[in-house]
Design a protein around this motif. Sequence first.
Motif, PDB file in Angstrom:
ATOM      1  N   LYS A 406       0.816  -1.213   0.000  1.00  0.00           N
ATOM      2  CA  LYS A 406       0.000   0.000   0.000  1.00  0.00           C
ATOM      3  C   LYS A 406       0.848   1.259   0.000  1.00  0.00           C
ATOM      4  O   LYS A 406       0.411   2.303  -0.482  1.00  0.00           O
ATOM      5  N   THR A 407       2.067   1.156   0.524  1.00  0.00           N
ATOM      6  CA  THR A 407       2.885   2.364   0.653  1.00  0.00           C
ATOM      7  C   THR A 407       3.123   3.027  -0.691  1.00  0.00           C
ATOM      8  O   THR A 407       3.042   4.247  -0.823  1.00  0.00           O
ATOM      9  N   VAL A 408       3.378   2.221  -1.706  1.00  0.00           N
ATOM     10  CA  VAL A 408       3.678   2.793  -3.006  1.00  0.00           C
ATOM     11  C   VAL A 408       2.450   3.496  -3.587  1.00  0.00           C
ATOM     12  O   VAL A 408       2.557   4.498  -4.294  1.00  0.00           O
ATOM     13  N   VAL A 500      -3.836   8.917   5.463  1.00  0.00           N
ATOM     14  CA  VAL A 500      -3.795   8.423   6.833  1.00  0.00           C
ATOM     15  C   VAL A 500      -3.492   6.936   6.775  1.00  0.00           C
ATOM     16  O   VAL A 500      -4.266   6.163   6.208  1.00  0.00           O
ATOM     17  N   ASP A 501      -2.336   6.544   7.311  1.00  0.00           N
ATOM     18  CA  ASP A 501      -1.967   5.134   7.277  1.00  0.00           C
ATOM     19  C   ASP A 501      -2.479   4.457   8.544  1.00  0.00           C
ATOM     20  O   ASP A 501      -2.410   5.030   9.617  1.00  0.00           O
ATOM     21  N   GLU A 502      -2.960   3.245   8.364  1.00  0.00           N
ATOM     22  CA  GLU A 502      -3.482   2.479   9.505  1.00  0.00           C
ATOM     23  C   GLU A 502      -4.565   3.260  10.238  1.00  0.00           C
ATOM     24  O   GLU A 502      -4.468   3.574  11.402  1.00  0.00           O
ATOM     25  N   GLN A 503      -5.595   3.532   9.516  1.00  0.00           N
ATOM     26  CA  GLN A 503      -6.671   4.385   9.994  1.00  0.00           C
ATOM     27  C   GLN A 503      -7.267   3.952  11.327  1.00  0.00           C
ATOM     28  O   GLN A 503      -7.672   4.776  12.130  1.00  0.00           O
ATOM     29  N   VAL A 656       2.735  -2.338  13.642  1.00  0.00           N
ATOM     30  CA  VAL A 656       2.203  -1.861  12.373  1.00  0.00           C
ATOM     31  C   VAL A 656       3.279  -1.391  11.421  1.00  0.00           C
ATOM     32  O   VAL A 656       4.144  -0.604  11.776  1.00  0.00           O
ATOM     33  N   GLY A 657       3.179  -1.886  10.213  1.00  0.00           N
ATOM     34  CA  GLY A 657       3.860  -1.243   9.113  1.00  0.00           C
ATOM     35  C   GLY A 657       5.356  -1.430   8.958  1.00  0.00           C
ATOM     36  O   GLY A 657       5.880  -1.157   7.889  1.00  0.00           O
ATOM     37  N   VAL A 658       6.058  -1.887  10.006  1.00  0.00           N
ATOM     38  CA  VAL A 658       7.510  -1.961   9.867  1.00  0.00           C
ATOM     39  C   VAL A 658       7.883  -2.893   8.721  1.00  0.00           C
ATOM     40  O   VAL A 658       7.319  -3.965   8.555  1.00  0.00           O
TER      41      VAL A 658
END
Length: 801
Positions: A406-408, A500-503, A656-658
């Motif tokens: 999702k980051t890209v 907003v990441d990880e809403q 999250v997300g790492v």
Amino acid sequence: MQEDSSKAPSQEQAASRLQKPLRLELKQACQDKAVAGGLEAFVRRWAPELAQGFTGYAGLGPAERLSAVQGALAALEAPQGKDEGGTMKAETVPGPAGAPASSLRLPVFGPVIRPSDPVTLLASLGPKRASVLRGLGVSTVEDLLWHTPRDWQDRSRLRSIAELAEGEMATVQGRILSSVNFRTRSRLTITEVAVQDASGTLSAVYFNQPFQQRRFKQGELVVLSGKVERKGPRRLQLQNPEAEVLPEGGEEALVHTGRIVPLYSLAKELSQRVFRSAVWQALPCLDSLADPLPQAMRERLRLGPLAAALRTLHFPADLAQLEPARQRLALEELLMLSLALAEKKRLEQENLAPVLRGGGLPARLMASLPWALTQAQQRVWAQLGGDLAMEKPMRRLVQGDVGSGKTVLAALALAAAVGEGWQGALMAPTEILAEQHLRSLRRLFEPLEVEVLSLTQAQKGKGRREVLSHLASGQPLIAVGTQALIQDGVEFGRLGLVVVDEQHRFGVRQRLTLSKKAKVEPHTLVMTATPIPRTLAMTAYGDLDVSVVDGMPPGRSPVLTRWVGTKQREMVWDAVRSQVAEGRQAYVVVPLVDESDKAEWQAATTLVEELRFGALAGLNVALLHGRMKPEEKEAVMAAFGSNQAQVLCATTVVEVGVDVPNATVMVIEDADRFGLAQLHQLRGRVGRGHAQSYCFLIGDPKTEEGRKRLEVMATTSDGFVIAEEDLRLRGPGEVLGTRQSGLPELRQADLLKDADLLLQARQEAEDLVRLDPGLRSPENQPLWRAVQARFGEKLELGNVG
Ligand code: ADP
Ligand code: MG
């Protein structure tokens, strides 16, 4: 005119002849044994004007019988005023449905209680109880009626003590013989209450609740409900039964026994009995309760009367009536919620947003990537690009399992903003994640000469002032940060897009606060890796359009997951060592319920020491926890990111997300203490590259639920399956965190059971908002006011109209 007493008895005659048998009938719990030949025939003969209420009396349920008798008694006992006679009948004779239409304490000709009246108008609710009720959100009689039961107990079929069998669930009623506390040698306090009915005696026991002893006074009547257990060869007992001391005989007793009785969620200062009596008194108000749904809509959705559904929920004549009644109210509730969401979305889209076509920057970014977008990424990017190129503010949720890339997508959207001369902001839930985003965005955007700034809590002084003035200047840039981005004093000069990441870590409120920093309405992209069951997404994020990244980058194989008992942990460390020997890395996560919990934080520190000098001696084991200073965290993450540290022992800050693709082992200590969503997130930290990855869940779960969670994790890696299971185990409030997520609390609807109702409600709501934007037409206005009252504050609908 001469009255012919042989044909029609006078009112006085009827009253005196009827009252006695009716009272007897009440006393005998309405078994239709008060008069020979049955009550119906008797009433027909002596008071034909009341006979309608007794139609089919012998076949009625206990509650219906009770209301018929009470109705008649109230009518007979009322003063015999002429013009009051008419209302008397209307008020007291039960309707054809046989639902209770009279109240106990409320005199029929006393002050008529209205739904908007304060509860203190009801007998037995003084200011003290009223203030407890306020804590439950109950101030008016209407609120009281909406406080529907959490459960019901069938006291219409009480069992006699003698016929009870070991192992069954039973409800019995009897008199209290004694109530004593004693202590066992193991210092346990046991309360033993002996209860007797006509057939025998039984004891109720409570463990370590000495206060129970005082609840039960000798001679009082009590209803006990619980599981029957054997106490001695000839004695049975109930352990920790639900108990309710009953009023002595008379009419009030019949509200609380001899029928299916409601049990409510209450504060402990308030007894079931007091609350139930209050509801009973309030029942006559039901008929004056306004149903906000327009008539036509009720017909279209085949919704029966509101009053009947509420009445059934409080005092059902039959358990089978409950579910239809609940569904009736659930559909109405979901409809109101859907309307709130549909209207919120419509209002937001009335604002103007910048048109962000990107000036070629997204294409240049794409060309610089080392791999091609997956099909799923391409499809979602097409949707995002389409939204951004419009004048309406985008409101889109991108859901994609952990590692789906999702980051890209966020980067491409940010490129579209910057390429068009606007600013973009990316907000992450933790410093670590913000830091990581900063690194990856800088890597992506440096070659394109786009400035990427970070704003964190820790920044102070001159550095901070510089960042702030950059943001305020309006020059095109990307800002990455945590909640620090939405603090007072942070101004964006030209904010075009908010990601907003990880809403699920942010509230709706916070999302809006950030948006308000902009002079125009910025586009909003919300990304979440926690797959949300569809029904939850539709309610919590019902005002958002949803895209799903439903495919993984190529070459990923599922993480092999094993649940191991604490005794087998040596084998886990062997696996870690052999992976590290192959150049891979590992995470070891320990639970930390609360960052401020020193004991657990120490546990993490201790574990690191143990590993460094024991099982993982010779490896570089780094420690990461929430109490470290941001610079320290940064240094540790950098060391792990560059494989200087091979093992990262961390609290859930890595949840999250790492993104460290070289890490292939995830070890989770005390895994049963984590929630499913969290476990899935943690496992998602590995399996991010081509190499086979492993997840070890260490734990000896003590609860069934804990066991279930580990089983689910070991058998599936499908985030949506896990999310559904999570919802089943924990319920929606917990899954999203009602408070954090802004998910309004639903009182009647159940998102697990009512998915179909929700779909129906949503369709109806969208149609209605399209036909009547703002619900301004006279027939829809009451509905809109009700929607605002119920959901307006939570969803920040503002006051329109
Ligand atoms: P998440 O959806 O969990 O935020 P990330 O955006 O962190 O996932 O991506 C996970 C990993 O997959 C990263 O290392 C990223 O560089 C990589 N990745 C993303 N998209 C692709 C792709 N299309 N092909 C190959 N690798 C990809
Ligand atoms: Mg991510």
